[in-house]
Design a protein around this motif. Sequence first.
Motif, PDB file in Angstrom:
ATOM      1  N   CYS A   1     -15.994 -26.785 -52.544  1.00 47.33           N
ATOM      2  CA  CYS A   1     -17.235 -27.259 -53.169  1.00 47.33           C
ATOM      3  C   CYS A   1     -18.245 -26.136 -53.363  1.00 47.33           C
ATOM      4  N   VAL A   2     -18.287 -25.218 -52.420  1.00 51.94           N
ATOM      5  CA  VAL A   2     -19.271 -24.133 -52.453  1.00 51.94           C
ATOM      6  C   VAL A   2     -18.556 -22.809 -52.212  1.00 51.94           C
ATOM      7  N   ASP A   3     -18.847 -21.818 -53.040  1.00 50.90           N
ATOM      8  CA  ASP A   3     -18.389 -20.455 -52.813  1.00 50.90           C
ATOM      9  C   ASP A   3     -19.554 -19.542 -53.159  1.00 50.90           C
ATOM     10  N   SER A   4     -20.348 -19.201 -52.151  1.00 50.21           N
ATOM     11  CA  SER A   4     -21.581 -18.448 -52.390  1.00 50.21           C
ATOM     12  C   SER A   4     -21.532 -17.110 -51.688  1.00 50.21           C
ATOM     13  N   GLU A   5     -22.426 -16.224 -52.077  1.00 49.17           N
ATOM     14  CA  GLU A   5     -22.551 -14.941 -51.390  1.00 49.17           C
ATOM     15  C   GLU A   5     -24.018 -14.543 -51.365  1.00 49.17           C
ATOM     16  N   THR A   6     -24.411 -13.901 -50.268  1.00 44.93           N
ATOM     17  CA  THR A   6     -25.788 -13.478 -50.090  1.00 44.93           C
ATOM     18  C   THR A   6     -25.793 -12.126 -49.396  1.00 44.93           C
ATOM     19  N   GLY A   7     -26.717 -11.265 -49.789  1.00 46.30           N
ATOM     20  CA  GLY A   7     -26.824  -9.948 -49.186  1.00 46.30           C
ATOM     21  C   GLY A   7     -26.315  -8.857 -50.113  1.00 46.30           C
ATOM     22  N   ASP A   8     -26.226  -7.650 -49.576  1.00 49.30           N
ATOM     23  CA  ASP A   8     -25.802  -6.483 -50.349  1.00 49.30           C
ATOM     24  C   ASP A   8     -24.420  -6.060 -49.846  1.00 49.30           C
ATOM     25  N   LYS A   9     -23.398  -6.398 -50.589  1.00 47.73           N
ATOM     26  CA  LYS A   9     -22.030  -6.136 -50.156  1.00 47.73           C
ATOM     27  C   LYS A   9     -21.739  -4.644 -50.095  1.00 47.73           C
ATOM     28  N   ALA A  10     -22.133  -3.898 -51.103  1.00 45.40           N
ATOM     29  CA  ALA A  10     -21.812  -2.471 -51.164  1.00 45.40           C
ATOM     30  C   ALA A  10     -22.473  -1.700 -50.023  1.00 45.40           C
ATOM     31  N   VAL A  11     -23.754  -1.953 -49.802  1.00 45.96           N
ATOM     32  CA  VAL A  11     -24.474  -1.257 -48.734  1.00 45.96           C
ATOM     33  C   VAL A  11     -23.904  -1.637 -47.369  1.00 45.96           C
ATOM     34  N   THR A  12     -23.554  -2.902 -47.212  1.00 49.12           N
ATOM     35  CA  THR A  12     -22.994  -3.368 -45.943  1.00 49.12           C
ATOM     36  C   THR A  12     -21.650  -2.715 -45.668  1.00 49.12           C
ATOM     37  N   GLU A  13     -20.812  -2.617 -46.684  1.00 46.16           N
ATOM     38  CA  GLU A  13     -19.506  -1.983 -46.500  1.00 46.16           C
ATOM     39  C   GLU A  13     -19.652  -0.505 -46.161  1.00 46.16           C
ATOM     40  N   LEU A  14     -20.634   0.150 -46.744  1.00 44.90           N
ATOM     41  CA  LEU A  14     -20.874   1.555 -46.426  1.00 44.90           C
ATOM     42  C   LEU A  14     -21.305   1.704 -44.972  1.00 44.90           C
ATOM     43  N   ALA A  15     -22.157   0.804 -44.507  1.00 45.36           N
ATOM     44  CA  ALA A  15     -22.607   0.850 -43.120  1.00 45.36           C
ATOM     45  C   ALA A  15     -21.440   0.661 -42.162  1.00 45.36           C
ATOM     46  N   PHE A  16     -20.540  -0.225 -42.487  1.00 49.41           N
ATOM     47  CA  PHE A  16     -19.372  -0.430 -41.641  1.00 49.41           C
ATOM     48  C   PHE A  16     -18.468   0.798 -41.658  1.00 49.41           C
ATOM     49  N   ALA A  17     -18.335   1.423 -42.804  1.00 47.11           N
ATOM     50  CA  ALA A  17     -17.478   2.601 -42.898  1.00 47.11           C
ATOM     51  C   ALA A  17     -18.014   3.757 -42.060  1.00 47.11           C
ATOM     52  N   GLN A  18     -19.339   3.824 -41.875  1.00 51.25           N
ATOM     53  CA  GLN A  18     -19.958   4.923 -41.142  1.00 51.25           C
ATOM     54  C   GLN A  18     -20.232   4.569 -39.680  1.00 51.25           C
ATOM     55  N   ALA A  19     -19.933   3.329 -39.272  1.00 53.58           N
ATOM     56  CA  ALA A  19     -20.271   2.871 -37.919  1.00 53.58           C
ATOM     57  C   ALA A  19     -19.388   3.525 -36.868  1.00 53.58           C
ATOM     58  N   ALA A  20     -19.993   3.759 -35.701  1.00 56.12           N
ATOM     59  CA  ALA A  20     -19.219   4.274 -34.562  1.00 56.12           C
ATOM     60  C   ALA A  20     -18.386   3.171 -33.928  1.00 56.12           C
ATOM     61  N   HIS A  21     -18.906   1.947 -33.965  1.00 58.21           N
ATOM     62  CA  HIS A  21     -18.212   0.819 -33.336  1.00 58.21           C
ATOM     63  C   HIS A  21     -18.273  -0.399 -34.262  1.00 58.21           C
ATOM     64  N   VAL A  22     -17.205  -1.173 -34.268  1.00 52.74           N
ATOM     65  CA  VAL A  22     -17.152  -2.436 -35.011  1.00 52.74           C
ATOM     66  C   VAL A  22     -16.481  -3.476 -34.120  1.00 52.74           C
ATOM     67  N   VAL A  23     -17.111  -4.629 -34.000  1.00 54.70           N
ATOM     68  CA  VAL A  23     -16.506  -5.728 -33.245  1.00 54.70           C
ATOM     69  C   VAL A  23     -16.359  -6.924 -34.177  1.00 54.70           C
ATOM     70  N   ARG A  24     -15.352  -7.742 -33.901  1.00 56.70           N
ATOM     71  CA  ARG A  24     -15.012  -8.849 -34.787  1.00 56.70           C
ATOM     72  C   ARG A  24     -14.773 -10.114 -33.980  1.00 56.70           C
ATOM     73  N   LEU A  25     -15.115 -11.247 -34.556  1.00 54.33           N
ATOM     74  CA  LEU A  25     -14.902 -12.539 -33.890  1.00 54.33           C
ATOM     75  C   LEU A  25     -14.543 -13.590 -34.923  1.00 54.33           C
TER      76      LEU A  25
END
Length: 467
Positions: A182-206
């Motif tokens: 019924c809903v497929d939405s997106e919010t925020g800045d995907k490109a900037v967020t992906e860059l931040a993850f690529a440069q992060a020292a640590h990433v955790v997932r749940l």
Amino acid sequence: MSFLTSRQQVASQGIGKPVRRREDARFLTGAGNYADDMNLPGQACAYVVRSPHAHARILSIEVGRAACAPGVLTILTGSDAAQDGLQPIPQRPVPANPHEVPLKSRDGSPFLIAPHPVLALGKTRYVGEPVAVVIAETLWQAMDAAERLAVEYDPLPVVVRSADALAPAAPLVWEEHGTNLCVDSETGDKAVTELAFAQAAHVVRLETVINRVTGVPMELRAAVGVYDGPATRYTVYTSSGGGVVRQRDDIAAVLGVPTAAVRVVSGDVGGNFGIRNNTCPEYALVAWAARRVGRPVKWTRERRDAFATDFHGRDLTSEAELALDEHGRFLAIRAVNTSNLGASAISFVPLAKGIAVSSSVYDIPCSYVRGLGVVTNTSPTSAYRSAGRPEVMFVLERLIDIACRRYGFDRIEIRLRNLVTPEAMPYRNPLGLVYDSGDYPAAFRRAAELGHWAGFAARRVEARRRG
């Protein structure tokens, strides 16, 4: 007297001082006026026959034996509702508050609003969906007659988990729509967020599921419908949590009459927190039944029906990630949140509000959240108290604790390091929601003090020692 002086006087007289409750004496002496307390001269009683199947074709409904039972006035089915032109309840699930973060469809298409019929016709789509209504002189006669009603079902494959609803071979809740999404939405800045993850020292997932809940109010739902033939007006007496105007408009739309032809009267409410905000099928059914039999018609829900068919809450599946630098500063958060809407689209509010506050009270520079809403063969879900917020708060706090356990950060220090400060107010979070005020570090320190956090580790050891 100036406005300022008036405000100061009010504050000195009332704020922070106990206020004596005015309603207690009435309730304690049994003088409350709840929906089930309403009884009208000549009223008949309704009993709703519900589907035992989560998904099934209705092959036939044989009413002959039930209609001949003592006291029965009529039996109404989905075919009768269709013949009389009854429409689905016009639920309005899309949030409309202009000051909040909106749901935005990824491809620009409108959201799918899965309908909410008052009586099943052709198919049942969740356990407890109304299939027929027996109207009799007394409730006991209506219940006895309901046992004689012969409904033949052809069970169909079901989907109950939101994670399964989007599988390529998943059973479709509404075949005519061709999808459970019924809903497929997106919010925020995907490109900037992906860059931040690529440069992060640590990433955790749940990945986690916050299960659905039901409100279990002390007062069960009840309603009395009245039809004034000469005036062509309907009156419905019930307990309303979300305001009588919404329910009046919904009932009028189901019946196909002007809103001026419907009046909703609500007395005391024995528990709400969101469970009574939306219109349920029975409110329209008693009004329609009153017109069909020419008498007031009363319906009261049983506790077992309430467990199964009161609008449920929560039921969110979340796949979330948090990016941190080497010092434990939060860099970004991204997530896919999937809301289980049940068989009908009642409210997208929990999904939307959860997305908007997914960064909680932490200063997280960037974020990207995809929000999905899917229908399943379950009772519809709605917006319970603090809709959508507790679910995402739990997810983020668990991510933080995972990071602490995995990378050695202190659970208190890492939170204090990342909380939004009073100097940052008004603060706009990475998804666009504005926080106007608050001293979160002070509140956090006070909570840790009141909770005796410093002694928690020792108390845990002692508790384990005692078994």
